[in-house]
Structure formats: C-alpha cells, structure tokens
Motif scaffolding. Structure first.
Motif, PDB file in Angstrom:
ATOM      1  N   PRO A   1     -56.510   4.991  55.886  1.00  0.00           N
ATOM      2  CA  PRO A   1     -55.631   4.802  54.725  1.00  0.00           C
ATOM      3  C   PRO A   1     -54.292   5.511  54.888  1.00  0.00           C
ATOM      4  CG  PRO A   1     -57.367   6.386  54.228  1.00  0.00           C
ATOM      5  CD  PRO A   1     -57.689   5.811  55.573  1.00  0.00           C
ATOM      6  N   VAL A   2     -53.278   4.945  54.273  1.00  0.00           N
ATOM      7  CA  VAL A   2     -51.918   5.494  54.283  1.00  0.00           C
ATOM      8  C   VAL A   2     -51.534   5.879  52.861  1.00  0.00           C
ATOM      9  CG1 VAL A   2     -49.479   4.979  54.681  1.00  0.00           C
ATOM     10  CG2 VAL A   2     -51.212   4.135  56.284  1.00  0.00           C
ATOM     11  N   ILE A   3     -50.973   7.084  52.733  1.00  0.00           N
ATOM     12  CA  ILE A   3     -50.427   7.568  51.462  1.00  0.00           C
ATOM     13  C   ILE A   3     -48.956   7.886  51.689  1.00  0.00           C
ATOM     14  CG2 ILE A   3     -50.572   9.333  49.663  1.00  0.00           C
ATOM     15  CD1 ILE A   3     -53.483   9.825  50.632  1.00  0.00           C
ATOM     16  N   ILE A   4     -48.108   7.400  50.805  1.00  0.00           N
ATOM     17  CA  ILE A   4     -46.667   7.640  50.931  1.00  0.00           C
ATOM     18  C   ILE A   4     -46.193   8.454  49.733  1.00  0.00           C
ATOM     19  CG2 ILE A   4     -44.382   6.576  51.083  1.00  0.00           C
ATOM     20  CD1 ILE A   4     -45.768   4.080  52.222  1.00  0.00           C
ATOM     21  N   VAL A   5     -45.390   9.489  50.019  1.00  0.00           N
ATOM     22  CA  VAL A   5     -44.772  10.278  48.951  1.00  0.00           C
ATOM     23  C   VAL A   5     -43.260  10.183  49.136  1.00  0.00           C
ATOM     24  CG1 VAL A   5     -44.620  12.522  47.833  1.00  0.00           C
ATOM     25  CG2 VAL A   5     -46.714  11.889  49.018  1.00  0.00           C
ATOM     26  N   ALA A   6     -42.558   9.689  48.125  1.00  0.00           N
ATOM     27  CA  ALA A   6     -41.113   9.497  48.218  1.00  0.00           C
ATOM     28  C   ALA A   6     -40.410  10.163  47.042  1.00  0.00           C
ATOM     29  CB  ALA A   6     -40.762   8.007  48.261  1.00  0.00           C
ATOM     30  N   GLN A   7     -39.274  10.765  47.329  1.00  0.00           N
ATOM     31  CA  GLN A   7     -38.485  11.458  46.315  1.00  0.00           C
ATOM     32  C   GLN A   7     -37.135  10.774  46.122  1.00  0.00           C
ATOM     33  OE1 GLN A   7     -38.282  13.760  44.086  1.00  0.00           O
ATOM     34  NE2 GLN A   7     -36.236  14.616  44.112  1.00  0.00           N
ATOM     35  N   SER A   8     -36.723  10.600  44.864  1.00  0.00           N
ATOM     36  CA  SER A   8     -35.359  10.197  44.522  1.00  0.00           C
ATOM     37  C   SER A   8     -34.967   8.903  45.243  1.00  0.00           C
ATOM     38  CB  SER A   8     -34.412  11.354  44.867  1.00  0.00           C
ATOM     39  OG  SER A   8     -33.095  11.101  44.472  1.00  0.00           O
ATOM     40  N   LEU A   9     -33.894   8.926  46.024  1.00  0.00           N
ATOM     41  CA  LEU A   9     -33.439   7.745  46.751  1.00  0.00           C
ATOM     42  C   LEU A   9     -34.504   7.224  47.707  1.00  0.00           C
ATOM     43  CD1 LEU A   9     -31.195   5.749  47.594  1.00  0.00           C
ATOM     44  CD2 LEU A   9     -30.394   7.490  49.209  1.00  0.00           C
ATOM     45  N   GLY A  10     -35.356   8.118  48.210  1.00  0.00           N
ATOM     46  CA  GLY A  10     -36.428   7.690  49.107  1.00  0.00           C
ATOM     47  C   GLY A  10     -37.338   6.659  48.489  1.00  0.00           C
ATOM     48  N   CYS A  11     -37.413   6.631  47.161  1.00  0.00           N
ATOM     49  CA  CYS A  11     -38.244   5.641  46.463  1.00  0.00           C
ATOM     50  C   CYS A  11     -37.680   4.233  46.664  1.00  0.00           C
ATOM     51  CB  CYS A  11     -38.325   5.970  44.975  1.00  0.00           C
ATOM     52  SG  CYS A  11     -38.848   7.653  44.609  1.00  0.00           S
ATOM     53  N   GLN A  12     -36.380   4.087  46.542  1.00  0.00           N
ATOM     54  CA  GLN A  12     -35.734   2.798  46.775  1.00  0.00           C
ATOM     55  C   GLN A  12     -35.824   2.422  48.252  1.00  0.00           C
ATOM     56  OE1 GLN A  12     -34.573   0.465  44.963  1.00  0.00           O
ATOM     57  NE2 GLN A  12     -33.142  -0.708  46.202  1.00  0.00           N
ATOM     58  N   VAL A  13     -35.676   3.421  49.121  1.00  0.00           N
ATOM     59  CA  VAL A  13     -35.715   3.177  50.562  1.00  0.00           C
ATOM     60  C   VAL A  13     -37.083   2.640  50.980  1.00  0.00           C
ATOM     61  CG1 VAL A  13     -35.637   4.306  52.825  1.00  0.00           C
ATOM     62  CG2 VAL A  13     -33.905   4.844  51.115  1.00  0.00           C
ATOM     63  N   ILE A  14     -38.163   3.275  50.514  1.00  0.00           N
ATOM     64  CA  ILE A  14     -39.490   2.800  50.911  1.00  0.00           C
ATOM     65  C   ILE A  14     -39.841   1.494  50.205  1.00  0.00           C
ATOM     66  CG2 ILE A  14     -40.833   4.054  49.158  1.00  0.00           C
ATOM     67  CD1 ILE A  14     -41.751   3.419  52.879  1.00  0.00           C
ATOM     68  N   SER A  15     -39.321   1.292  49.003  1.00  0.00           N
ATOM     69  CA  SER A  15     -39.522   0.017  48.317  1.00  0.00           C
ATOM     70  C   SER A  15     -38.927  -1.126  49.136  1.00  0.00           C
ATOM     71  CB  SER A  15     -38.891   0.060  46.920  1.00  0.00           C
ATOM     72  OG  SER A  15     -39.001  -1.194  46.282  1.00  0.00           O
ATOM     73  N   ASN A  16     -37.744  -0.907  49.692  1.00  0.00           N
ATOM     74  CA  ASN A  16     -37.116  -1.916  50.552  1.00  0.00           C
ATOM     75  C   ASN A  16     -37.963  -2.194  51.786  1.00  0.00           C
ATOM     76  OD1 ASN A  16     -34.887  -2.245  48.904  1.00  0.00           O
ATOM     77  ND2 ASN A  16     -33.655  -0.731  49.975  1.00  0.00           N
ATOM     78  N   TYR A  17     -38.498  -1.120  52.380  1.00  0.00           N
ATOM     79  CA  TYR A  17     -39.322  -1.269  53.583  1.00  0.00           C
ATOM     80  C   TYR A  17     -40.562  -2.108  53.279  1.00  0.00           C
ATOM     81  CZ  TYR A  17     -42.040   0.060  57.729  1.00  0.00           C
ATOM     82  OH  TYR A  17     -42.779   0.040  58.893  1.00  0.00           O
ATOM     83  N   ILE A  18     -41.246  -1.798  52.167  1.00  0.00           N
ATOM     84  CA  ILE A  18     -42.464  -2.542  51.811  1.00  0.00           C
ATOM     85  C   ILE A  18     -42.130  -3.996  51.502  1.00  0.00           C
ATOM     86  CG2 ILE A  18     -44.406  -2.680  50.212  1.00  0.00           C
ATOM     87  CD1 ILE A  18     -44.141   0.354  49.778  1.00  0.00           C
ATOM     88  N   TRP A  19     -41.014  -4.213  50.803  1.00  0.00           N
ATOM     89  CA  TRP A  19     -40.592  -5.588  50.492  1.00  0.00           C
ATOM     90  C   TRP A  19     -40.344  -6.367  51.778  1.00  0.00           C
ATOM     91  CZ3 TRP A  19     -39.893  -8.277  45.869  1.00  0.00           C
ATOM     92  CH2 TRP A  19     -39.244  -9.515  45.992  1.00  0.00           C
ATOM     93  N   ASP A  20     -39.610  -5.770  52.712  1.00  0.00           N
ATOM     94  CA  ASP A  20     -39.313  -6.440  53.978  1.00  0.00           C
ATOM     95  C   ASP A  20     -40.586  -6.724  54.772  1.00  0.00           C
ATOM     96  OD1 ASP A  20     -36.663  -6.292  53.314  1.00  0.00           O
ATOM     97  OD2 ASP A  20     -36.127  -4.784  54.810  1.00  0.00           O
ATOM     98  N   ALA A  21     -41.508  -5.755  54.789  1.00  0.00           N
ATOM     99  CA  ALA A  21     -42.759  -5.928  55.524  1.00  0.00           C
ATOM    100  C   ALA A  21     -43.582  -7.075  54.944  1.00  0.00           C
ATOM    101  CB  ALA A  21     -43.567  -4.637  55.492  1.00  0.00           C
ATOM    102  N   GLU A  22     -43.619  -7.174  53.625  1.00  0.00           N
ATOM    103  CA  GLU A  22     -44.407  -8.212  52.955  1.00  0.00           C
ATOM    104  C   GLU A  22     -43.784  -9.601  53.096  1.00  0.00           C
ATOM    105  OE1 GLU A  22     -47.433  -8.115  50.990  1.00  0.00           O
ATOM    106  OE2 GLU A  22     -47.586  -6.349  52.262  1.00  0.00           O
ATOM    107  N   HIS A  23     -42.448  -9.656  53.221  1.00  0.00           N
ATOM    108  CA  HIS A  23     -41.757 -10.953  53.250  1.00  0.00           C
ATOM    109  C   HIS A  23     -41.210 -11.313  54.633  1.00  0.00           C
ATOM    110  CE1 HIS A  23     -41.730  -9.986  48.910  1.00  0.00           C
ATOM    111  NE2 HIS A  23     -41.743 -11.291  48.737  1.00  0.00           N
ATOM    112  N   GLY A  24     -41.476 -10.476  55.643  1.00  0.00           N
ATOM    113  CA  GLY A  24     -41.012 -10.775  56.998  1.00  0.00           C
ATOM    114  C   GLY A  24     -39.509 -10.780  57.133  1.00  0.00           C
ATOM    115  N   LEU A  25     -38.845  -9.796  56.536  1.00  0.00           N
ATOM    116  CA  LEU A  25     -37.385  -9.738  56.553  1.00  0.00           C
ATOM    117  C   LEU A  25     -36.871  -8.585  57.421  1.00  0.00           C
ATOM    118  CD1 LEU A  25     -36.776 -10.266  52.724  1.00  0.00           C
ATOM    119  CD2 LEU A  25     -36.597 -11.988  54.538  1.00  0.00           C
ATOM    120  N   ASN A  26     -35.596  -8.690  57.813  1.00  0.00           N
ATOM    121  CA  ASN A  26     -34.895  -7.638  58.552  1.00  0.00           C
ATOM    122  C   ASN A  26     -35.675  -7.191  59.781  1.00  0.00           C
ATOM    123  OD1 ASN A  26     -32.488  -7.448  56.878  1.00  0.00           O
ATOM    124  ND2 ASN A  26     -33.871  -6.734  55.274  1.00  0.00           N
ATOM    125  N   ILE A  27     -36.125  -5.935  59.883  1.00  0.00           N
ATOM    126  CA  ILE A  27     -36.787  -5.510  61.124  1.00  0.00           C
ATOM    127  C   ILE A  27     -38.130  -6.203  61.329  1.00  0.00           C
ATOM    128  CG2 ILE A  27     -35.647  -3.271  61.155  1.00  0.00           C
ATOM    129  CD1 ILE A  27     -38.264  -2.021  60.211  1.00  0.00           C
TER     130      ILE A  27
END
Length: 266
Positions: free
Chosen positions: A123-149
């Motif tokens: 299992p993976v647990i992610i802890v994000a603070q402040s701007l990091g919340c938007q940053v990891i949200s973008n990463y998860i969105w891209d991973a789920e939709h096959g975007l960018n990297i």
C-alpha cells in the motif's frame, strides 16, 4: 522488507530540504520499531522553481528606486504564490516546469518501488502540504487519464501499476489550497479513485487562510474527501495564519496517520 510506502510532498515558498523532519520524528515516536517497515520517501520539487525566484527577488531588492516596504511579507508571497502561479502557467502553456515537477514525483515513487522490493501490492500513503496538495492531485489526474508524463508510459505490469498509484489507499492533505486553483470554474472535478478503498483525509485549521475544506468543491470531491477541522500548532501559532506551517508536528495529524500506517503493517 518494507511493507508500506509513505510519500511526502512539501508546500509553497522557500522550503528546506529536510522539510519532513518533524513529521518523521513524531511518527517514529508513535510507531517505535514498526517504523523500520515503512519506506519513507520525500518529493523535492522546490529546487525546480527556486532559482528563478531567487534571481527575481535579488533583482527587486537591488534596485534602489523600488523602495519596497514589508519585504518579509513580500518575499513570502513572491516565493509562495510564485510557485503556485508558475506551475499553473506551465501546465497550460510551456510545460517544462510542470513536467519537471511531475518527473520528480515519478522518481520518488521509483525509489519507493525499489525499497518495497518491487511488490506492487504494497500500500501507498501520501502526505501533502499546501501547494503539494495541488501538485499531487495533478499527478494522480495525469496517471488516471494517461496525460503528460503518462501519455506514452508503459513498463513491467507490476511497476506500471505501482507508478500509476493503483495501490494508493490513502491521501492525507494539510493546509490544502486547491480551492485557490479551481474556485472560478463552473464545474470542478476531482480525479477518480486510484484504488477501490482509496480515502482522502483533509486537515485544515480554520485560522489558516491558506488551508481550506474541500467537500464543497463539488460532488466528485464530496464522494471521497473527509474534511477535519483542527487547531494546528501551539500557543503562538494555532490561532492565526501562522498555523499554516504547523500541521506536520500536530498530534491531530500525527496520531491518525500513525494509525493508518499501523493498519497496513502485518
């Protein structure tokens, strides 16, 4: 063998490389010997944005005719919102900074994957603070939709599953400012759950003007986010905006996080 991957992301502003120290110290106290079963990995994306911000700040300060007041507050806003604004600009136009940050997250997950012995079921647990919340949200969105990297990304089936966060069961956000990025949108959409039992716990201090509840962003957030108002920090910081930097050492975050980690261990 490590049994769970714990990934952290820092927030906005001028960030120290050891930004995670207090969190690590408190979790070690709570978990004791069980801490040795945790693969603790920390994303360092601040250096990608820091150099141009430093150069701009020095240029501003070295020009006598500017005669700027409130320099400490100005520096906070320049470095903090400079991070946020630059990444948002990059995501829609020149993607170099956006992609560099996403690749830094990807690299951190690669380290975690090796540390857990290439077992995609950990299992993976992610802890994000402040701007990091938007940053990891973008990463998860891209991973789920096959975007960018992730646009053309393929790998060993086990590793690819891990890198696309298919074993991410928990996201913990503190001082989250995602509403600052999507408040003006008519329809706000959260990423889909990367794992069937995925849970998002969002901690915010009502005195922290940069930390917000998230469920009111819309139905897609309301389905997976649990908001937790807390009183972050001690006597000096807990009642004012300085609480924004006090979450990771606060017992109201540490104790439930330690409980989540413990529940993943055999």
């Amino acid at each position: 063998m490590k049994e769970v991957a714990l990934i952290t992301l820092h927030g906005m502003g001028k960030v120290k490389p050891d930004y995670y120290d207090e969190l690590e110290k408190e979790l070690k106290k709570e978990l004791g010997s069980e801490w040795t079963k945790v693969s603790f990995q920390n994303v360092q994306y601040a250096p990608i944005l820091q150099q141009p911000e430093d150069e701009l700040w020095q240029a501003m300060m070295s020009e006598p005719s500017n005669d700027l007041d409130a320099t400490r507050l100005r520096q906070f806003f320049l470095y903090g919102f400079g991070d946020a604004g630059s990444l948002e600009h990059s995501s829609h136009r020149r993607k170099d900074k956006y992609l560099a940050v996403q690749k830094e997250i990807f690299k951190t997950f690669e380290h975690a994957y090796l540390d857990i012995g290439g077992n995609q079921n950990r299992p993976v647990i992610i802890v994000a603070q402040s701007l990091g919340c938007q940053v990891i949200s973008n990463y998860i969105w891209d991973a789920e939709h096959g975007l960018n990297i992730f646009k053309d990304y393929t790998d060993d089936e086990r590793k690819e599953s891990f890198m696309r966060l298919k074993t991410c069961e928990n996201l913990i956000t503190t001082g989250c400012n995602i509403p600052l990025f999507n408040a003006g949108l008519q329809e706000r959409k959260c990423f889909p759950r990367p794992h069937p039992s995925f849970r998002w716990d969002n901690y915010y201090d009502p005195d922290d003007v940069l930390g917000w509840p998230l469920r009111q962003l819309g139905d897609s957030y309301n389905l997976i986010v649990r908001d937790h108002p807390i009183n972050a920090g001690g006597l000096i910081a807990s009642w004012n905006p300085f609480s924004h930097g006090q979450y990771w050492g606060d017992k109201d975050v540490i104790k439930p996080l330690a409980s989540i980690i413990r529940s993943k261990l055999s």
